[in-house]
Design a protein around this motif. Sequence first.
Motif, PDB file in Angstrom:
ATOM      1  N   LYS A  96       3.823   2.964   1.169  1.00  0.00           N
ATOM      2  CA  LYS A  96       3.944   3.780  -0.039  1.00  0.00           C
ATOM      3  C   LYS A  96       5.063   4.800   0.114  1.00  0.00           C
ATOM      4  O   LYS A  96       5.443   5.164   1.229  1.00  0.00           O
ATOM      5  N   GLU A 100       3.619   8.946  -3.440  1.00  0.00           N
ATOM      6  CA  GLU A 100       2.410   8.150  -3.684  1.00  0.00           C
ATOM      7  C   GLU A 100       1.350   8.425  -2.626  1.00  0.00           C
ATOM      8  O   GLU A 100       0.153   8.565  -2.932  1.00  0.00           O
ATOM      9  N   GLU A 104      -2.401  10.147  -2.995  1.00  0.00           N
ATOM     10  CA  GLU A 104      -3.628   9.479  -2.558  1.00  0.00           C
ATOM     11  C   GLU A 104      -4.456  10.386  -1.658  1.00  0.00           C
ATOM     12  O   GLU A 104      -5.690  10.431  -1.769  1.00  0.00           O
ATOM     13  N   ASP A 154      -4.978   0.786  -1.233  1.00  0.00           N
ATOM     14  CA  ASP A 154      -5.319   2.213  -1.304  1.00  0.00           C
ATOM     15  C   ASP A 154      -6.236   2.516  -0.113  1.00  0.00           C
ATOM     16  O   ASP A 154      -7.443   2.718  -0.272  1.00  0.00           O
ATOM     17  N   GLY A 279       5.306   0.967  -9.971  1.00  0.00           N
ATOM     18  CA  GLY A 279       4.783   1.983  -9.071  1.00  0.00           C
ATOM     19  C   GLY A 279       3.926   1.356  -7.980  1.00  0.00           C
ATOM     20  O   GLY A 279       3.227   0.362  -8.213  1.00  0.00           O
ATOM     21  N   GLN A 280       3.993   1.935  -6.793  1.00  0.00           N
ATOM     22  CA  GLN A 280       3.270   1.410  -5.619  1.00  0.00           C
ATOM     23  C   GLN A 280       3.640  -0.065  -5.389  1.00  0.00           C
ATOM     24  O   GLN A 280       2.848  -0.853  -4.908  1.00  0.00           O
TER      25      GLN A 280
END
Length: 481
Positions: A96, A100, A104, A154, A279-280
């Motif tokens: 990431k 980002e 998280e 994640d 994104g990501q």
Amino acid sequence: MAAKTVPRLVAGAWRAPDAGRVLEVRDPADLRRVVALVPAMTAAEVAELFDAAERGAVAWAAESPLRRAEVLTGAARLLRQRADEITADLVAEMGKTRAEAAGEAAKSADFLDYYASFARRPYGSLLADARPSTSMSTRTEPLGVVVLVTPWNDPLLTPARKLAPALIAGNAVVLKPATETPLSALHLARALHDAGLPAGVLGVAVGRSAGIGDALLDDPRVAAVSFTGSTAVGRGLQRRLAGRDVRVQTEMGGKNATAVLADADLGLAASTVAAAAFGQTGQRCTATSRVVVDRAVAGELTESLIGAARACRVGPGEDAATTTGPLVSAAHRTDVLEHLTLARKEGAKLLTGGEVPAEGHGCFLTPAVLGGVTRTMAIWRDEVFGPVVAVHVVDGFDEAVEAVNDSAYGLAAAVFTTNLRHANEFAARARTGQVAVNLPTTGWDVHLPFGGFGDSGSPFKEQGAEALRFYTRVKTVAVAW
């Protein structure tokens, strides 16, 4: 920089890996770099986690919810204090960007704080009883020992999202983080341990699923399994646990669509869709992967998406200029490239991106926009889990809704429109667990119930007060006095 060796958490103690039984965690931005060495646990060591969890579950269930909340808020505080170190490891093991990863880490602490607040809320109710001198009530209780299986995309947030409600409810947990990204979950475990979580209440099973999967799922002390990952694995898990007294929660794949109607604010739609798609590096279950656009504005929107894709700065996450990091592994990048190859073979047009940079040793891929996509193509149906968006042209609102719902998945959908009737009708007709109007398919806060329909998940929701239903059971009590 030498790779650090990370211990495992067993019965409240940190134990170094046994010699010769470690897994390498590699940096997807530079596969030559070994970030860490983590334990490759055995089935016997997993059984030891369950031995400790069985004892820990009894003690933790007996604790006051207020004491459980102290541990969760203490761990949240430690996550925030250690945010720089955690962010660095998130970038290193998953790829990431720093922004980002920092987001998280912050959101993971929010999950702990949010569920700690439930310690001061009711956990039962009084009911009327027709019998004289009798009181009737209900109360919620923990299930016992629960297994949490979490993914690589994640690696801190998803364990926190599951651990926080499981722990505040009074359960003991055996956590299995993804093999590719175990460092983040171990940071979470350390924060909880340092905040005073009793021995055995949390154990972390680090290793390859092929070696320890049977030990995790077949132990008779398992009361519930919460899984986040692919639909194929989730369905297999449901079949495997069928017929046992084991509660199952699955948060699985998605093929999320955003409809852009003729009256939409196209500037807002294009920038929002691009952020949700790229994104990501597209490695989010809620990422936008299908764009359904009205023919009247299809050309302008598509050109804007192409421009947004080309503007992405691909590079290592630790570089502040990077907006799109690497894919998590070389194998995953190969899988994404195969999706693109098949799409072109079936007639889709690669309008931009889908290229592997010539230089470097990382798992980089430029964001891709596909045009000419029809609903018979695999790229329309199959989850890619990468920075790829497929554009499909429709005529009018009804056709747009039909196209959005043309999927086995049902996780998230969005619509861009300035028509209030269309906004409300879309929300009613979209067959997904999350619906957004003039907003991205991504980005759902800790207190908002989260989960999909169809091949995207089971009936049990995550996040919000709904999450506690999965981790508790209800007992009815009658007392004659």
